[in-house]
Write a protein that holds these residues in place. Structure first.
Motif, PDB file in Angstrom:
ATOM      1  N   ARG A 289      37.170  47.220  43.746  1.00 45.73           N
ATOM      2  CA  ARG A 289      38.323  46.547  44.347  1.00 45.73           C
ATOM      3  C   ARG A 289      38.002  46.100  45.760  1.00 45.73           C
ATOM      4  O   ARG A 289      37.108  46.647  46.399  1.00 45.73           O
ATOM      5  CB  ARG A 289      39.533  47.462  44.365  1.00 45.73           C
ATOM      6  CG  ARG A 289      39.286  48.740  45.168  1.00 45.73           C
ATOM      7  CD  ARG A 289      40.100  49.891  44.629  1.00 45.73           C
ATOM      8  NE  ARG A 289      39.960  51.124  45.373  1.00 45.73           N
ATOM      9  CZ  ARG A 289      39.300  52.178  44.928  1.00 45.73           C
ATOM     10  NH1 ARG A 289      38.644  52.132  43.784  1.00 45.73           N
ATOM     11  NH2 ARG A 289      39.267  53.294  45.637  1.00 45.73           N
TER      12      ARG A 289
ATOM     13  N   VAL B 224      46.504  43.790  41.243  1.00 43.13           N
ATOM     14  CA  VAL B 224      46.713  43.086  42.506  1.00 43.13           C
ATOM     15  C   VAL B 224      47.880  43.771  43.194  1.00 43.13           C
ATOM     16  O   VAL B 224      48.884  44.093  42.555  1.00 43.13           O
ATOM     17  CB  VAL B 224      47.066  41.591  42.284  1.00 43.13           C
ATOM     18  CG1 VAL B 224      47.399  40.913  43.602  1.00 43.13           C
ATOM     19  CG2 VAL B 224      45.936  40.873  41.576  1.00 43.13           C
ATOM     20  N   GLN B 225      47.762  44.003  44.492  1.00 46.71           N
ATOM     21  CA  GLN B 225      48.865  44.595  45.241  1.00 46.71           C
ATOM     22  C   GLN B 225      49.048  43.848  46.544  1.00 46.71           C
ATOM     23  O   GLN B 225      48.087  43.562  47.255  1.00 46.71           O
ATOM     24  CB  GLN B 225      48.617  46.076  45.516  1.00 46.71           C
ATOM     25  CG  GLN B 225      49.796  46.756  46.189  1.00 46.71           C
ATOM     26  CD  GLN B 225      49.610  48.248  46.331  1.00 46.71           C
ATOM     27  OE1 GLN B 225      48.499  48.777  46.210  1.00 46.71           O
ATOM     28  NE2 GLN B 225      50.696  48.954  46.613  1.00 46.71           N
TER      29      GLN B 225
ATOM     30  N   HIS C 153      42.821  43.218  45.477  1.00 45.47           N
ATOM     31  CA  HIS C 153      42.735  42.957  44.048  1.00 45.47           C
ATOM     32  C   HIS C 153      41.441  43.539  43.517  1.00 45.47           C
ATOM     33  O   HIS C 153      40.475  43.726  44.259  1.00 45.47           O
ATOM     34  CB  HIS C 153      42.840  41.458  43.714  1.00 45.47           C
ATOM     35  CG  HIS C 153      42.159  40.546  44.672  1.00 45.47           C
ATOM     36  ND1 HIS C 153      40.902  40.030  44.462  1.00 45.47           N
ATOM     37  CD2 HIS C 153      42.567  40.054  45.875  1.00 45.47           C
ATOM     38  CE1 HIS C 153      40.571  39.240  45.479  1.00 45.47           C
ATOM     39  NE2 HIS C 153      41.553  39.250  46.362  1.00 45.47           N
TER      40      HIS C 153
ATOM     41  N   HIS D 227      37.664  37.165  38.011  1.00 51.37           N
ATOM     42  CA  HIS D 227      38.576  36.079  38.379  1.00 51.37           C
ATOM     43  C   HIS D 227      37.850  35.016  39.181  1.00 51.37           C
ATOM     44  O   HIS D 227      36.788  35.248  39.746  1.00 51.37           O
ATOM     45  CB  HIS D 227      39.811  36.585  39.130  1.00 51.37           C
ATOM     46  CG  HIS D 227      39.549  37.203  40.484  1.00 51.37           C
ATOM     47  ND1 HIS D 227      38.769  36.646  41.468  1.00 51.37           N
ATOM     48  CD2 HIS D 227      40.002  38.355  41.018  1.00 51.37           C
ATOM     49  CE1 HIS D 227      38.770  37.406  42.538  1.00 51.37           C
ATOM     50  NE2 HIS D 227      39.504  38.469  42.285  1.00 51.37           N
TER      51      HIS D 227
ATOM     52  N   HIS E 214      46.838  41.849  51.097  1.00 49.87           N
ATOM     53  CA  HIS E 214      46.768  42.174  49.680  1.00 49.87           C
ATOM     54  C   HIS E 214      45.391  42.739  49.342  1.00 49.87           C
ATOM     55  O   HIS E 214      44.472  42.694  50.168  1.00 49.87           O
ATOM     56  CB  HIS E 214      47.025  40.923  48.827  1.00 49.87           C
ATOM     57  CG  HIS E 214      45.956  39.880  48.962  1.00 49.87           C
ATOM     58  ND1 HIS E 214      45.807  39.104  50.091  1.00 49.87           N
ATOM     59  CD2 HIS E 214      44.952  39.513  48.130  1.00 49.87           C
ATOM     60  CE1 HIS E 214      44.774  38.289  49.947  1.00 49.87           C
ATOM     61  NE2 HIS E 214      44.225  38.522  48.749  1.00 49.87           N
TER      62      HIS E 214
END
Length: 135
Positions: free
Chosen positions: A48, A69-70, A95, A105, A93
């Protein structure tokens, strides 16, 4: 028009920016003629980013696997292949992959006029990272 037929070089992301194993393959780099940057990013299970933000925001297009995702102040959200996540300019954020799943991604961002692409924050600790499986 520029057509590139040679494969891009994949590198392991710096531990200054990520926890775990993360591979980055550049697709388009910001430069003299464009501020657009696109990377193909693969997170191994548990991999992450650290908390970070982008002056021009970021779009994530999940191409494989399941991850998380945060956004600062919100819960960690599950993302899957086909999902698109839009991160607002300046929004903190992180991810990455799930604890037991990998995730890939495309990360798209626009660099600021001064060339700044991101500001790094603190790592996402194991205590804050979801420990259970991502469904």
């Amino acid at each position: 028009m520029q057509i590139t037929r040679t494969p891009a070089t994949t590198t392991t992301a710096s531990s200054e920016w990520v926890t775990g194993t993360v591979y980055v393959t550049p697709v388009a780099a910001a430069g003299d003629t464009s501020r657009l940057r696109i990377d193909d990013v693969r997170f191994e299970p548990g991999g992450r980013t650290h908390w970070h933000r982008h002056p021009g925001g970021q779009v994530l297009h999940i191409t494989e696997g399941t991850g998380l995702v945060q956004r600062r102040g919100g819960p960690a959200e599950v993302v899957r292949a086909g999902d698109r996540v839009v991160i607002a300019p300046g929004e903190w954020h992180w991810h990455g992959a799930g604890p037991t799943t990998s995730m890939t991604h495309l990360a798209v961002l626009t660099a600021a006029e001064d060339g700044t692409e991101a500001e790094r924050g603190e790592p996402v600790t194991d205590a804050c990272y979801p420990a259970g499986p991502v469904l």
